[in-house]
Design a protein around this motif. Structure first.
Motif, PDB file in Angstrom:
ATOM      1  N   LYS A  38       0.835  -1.206   0.000  1.00 51.37           N
ATOM      2  CA  LYS A  38       0.000   0.000   0.000  1.00 51.37           C
ATOM      3  C   LYS A  38       0.872   1.259   0.000  1.00 51.37           C
ATOM      4  O   LYS A  38       0.599   2.216  -0.741  1.00 51.37           O
ATOM      5  N   TYR A  83       2.336   1.633  -3.443  1.00 47.88           N
ATOM      6  CA  TYR A  83       1.277   2.077  -4.359  1.00 47.88           C
ATOM      7  C   TYR A  83       1.036   3.575  -4.196  1.00 47.88           C
ATOM      8  O   TYR A  83       0.957   4.318  -5.189  1.00 47.88           O
ATOM      9  N   GLU A  99     -10.444   1.988  -6.524  1.00 48.41           N
ATOM     10  CA  GLU A  99      -9.296   1.155  -6.178  1.00 48.41           C
ATOM     11  C   GLU A  99      -8.708   1.601  -4.844  1.00 48.41           C
ATOM     12  O   GLU A  99      -8.516   2.784  -4.601  1.00 48.41           O
ATOM     13  N   SER A 100      -8.403   0.637  -3.979  1.00 49.03           N
ATOM     14  CA  SER A 100      -7.929   0.951  -2.629  1.00 49.03           C
ATOM     15  C   SER A 100      -6.415   1.088  -2.542  1.00 49.03           C
ATOM     16  O   SER A 100      -5.903   1.704  -1.624  1.00 49.03           O
ATOM     17  N   TYR A 155      -4.518  -1.690  -2.385  1.00 51.32           N
ATOM     18  CA  TYR A 155      -4.060  -2.965  -1.846  1.00 51.32           C
ATOM     19  C   TYR A 155      -4.011  -3.988  -2.974  1.00 51.32           C
ATOM     20  O   TYR A 155      -4.702  -3.833  -3.987  1.00 51.32           O
ATOM     21  N   PRO A 156      -3.223  -5.058  -2.834  1.00 45.38           N
ATOM     22  CA  PRO A 156      -3.100  -6.038  -3.925  1.00 45.38           C
ATOM     23  C   PRO A 156      -4.404  -6.784  -4.172  1.00 45.38           C
ATOM     24  O   PRO A 156      -5.208  -6.969  -3.262  1.00 45.38           O
ATOM     25  N   ALA A 157      -4.575  -7.225  -5.426  1.00 48.20           N
ATOM     26  CA  ALA A 157      -5.791  -7.957  -5.793  1.00 48.20           C
ATOM     27  C   ALA A 157      -5.847  -9.320  -5.118  1.00 48.20           C
ATOM     28  O   ALA A 157      -6.916  -9.792  -4.743  1.00 48.20           O
ATOM     29  N   THR A 164      -0.157 -11.753  -5.634  1.00 51.06           N
ATOM     30  CA  THR A 164       0.469 -10.541  -6.172  1.00 51.06           C
ATOM     31  C   THR A 164       1.680 -10.138  -5.328  1.00 51.06           C
ATOM     32  O   THR A 164       2.671  -9.624  -5.860  1.00 51.06           O
ATOM     33  N   ALA A 177     -11.401  -7.725   2.230  1.00 55.86           N
ATOM     34  CA  ALA A 177     -11.163  -6.618   1.308  1.00 55.86           C
ATOM     35  C   ALA A 177     -11.293  -5.297   2.051  1.00 55.86           C
ATOM     36  O   ALA A 177     -11.860  -5.225   3.146  1.00 55.86           O
ATOM     37  N   TYR A 178     -10.798  -4.252   1.435  1.00 55.94           N
ATOM     38  CA  TYR A 178     -10.811  -2.923   2.050  1.00 55.94           C
ATOM     39  C   TYR A 178     -12.227  -2.468   2.381  1.00 55.94           C
ATOM     40  O   TYR A 178     -12.471  -1.870   3.422  1.00 55.94           O
ATOM     41  N   LYS A 188     -12.267  -7.905  -4.208  1.00 52.99           N
ATOM     42  CA  LYS A 188     -11.715  -6.782  -4.953  1.00 52.99           C
ATOM     43  C   LYS A 188     -10.222  -6.588  -4.658  1.00 52.99           C
ATOM     44  O   LYS A 188      -9.446  -6.275  -5.540  1.00 52.99           O
ATOM     45  N   ASP A 189      -9.832  -6.731  -3.424  1.00 46.97           N
ATOM     46  CA  ASP A 189      -8.439  -6.578  -3.007  1.00 46.97           C
ATOM     47  C   ASP A 189      -8.233  -7.349  -1.711  1.00 46.97           C
ATOM     48  O   ASP A 189      -9.165  -7.947  -1.186  1.00 46.97           O
TER      49      ASP A 189
END
Length: 163
Positions: free
Chosen positions: A61, A64, A79-80, A82-84, A88, A128-129, A141-142
């Motif tokens: 994060k 990113y 998109e947050s 964080y990895p999918a 990853t 996920a986030y 999603k992540d």
């Protein structure tokens, strides 16, 4: 006098039984402590694995966010950062050319010592986030957080899945 010279060198049946009972009691006392030590070592491993994965998620994060700040990546509305997937973190990501090669965050995905799986089954409970903190399903999603899938109770009385 002949009785003193007649020395029987052996154990009686009663002596053998008493010795076996004492050894059995000692063994029964040691076994639970060995099991407790084994469980404690697995708990230490679980804590270390969770810390490793969560640290890698945080590093991803931060990287990113740096790539967005440096203009290497475009901000995507939903998109947050964080990895999918956890994979990853192992395969790496290029962050829009922020680094000359893909930046990797883990060598491998650690295994949960209390939830053994075979093959490509899910190893961790993912969150996920945008998922609720008490969510039982992953939004997909992540990957914002991970926890154990084990329903077992820890030595301190908490559930591993709540760590």
């Amino acid at each position: 006098m002949s009785r003193l010279l007649n020395n029987n060198r052996g154990l009686t049946l009663i002596e053998l039984i008493v010795t076996m009972v004492i050894l059995g009691i000692l063994g029964a006392m040691v076994l639970p402590s060995i099991q407790l030590a084994n469980k404690r070592s697995k708990e230490i491993e679980l804590k270390r694995d969770l810390r490793e994965i969560r640290g890698a998620l945080d590093d991803y994060k931060k990287t990113y966010d740096k790539a967005v700040q440096d203009g290497k990546l475009q901000v995507v509305v939903d998109e947050s950062g964080y990895p999918a997937t956890l994979q990853t973190l192992v395969d790496g990501f290029d962050f829009g050319g922020l680094y000359p090669t893909k930046k990797k965050f883990l060598r491998r995905i650690p295994m949960d010592p209390f939830h053994k799986v075979a093959g490509d089954e899910v190893r961790w409970k993912l969150r996920a986030y945008n998922d609720d903190i008490d969510s039982n399903s992953w939004g997909g999603k992540d990957v914002f957080d991970v926890s154990s899938l084990s329903e077992e109770t820890a030595i301190d009385g908490t559930k591993y899945k709540d760590w």
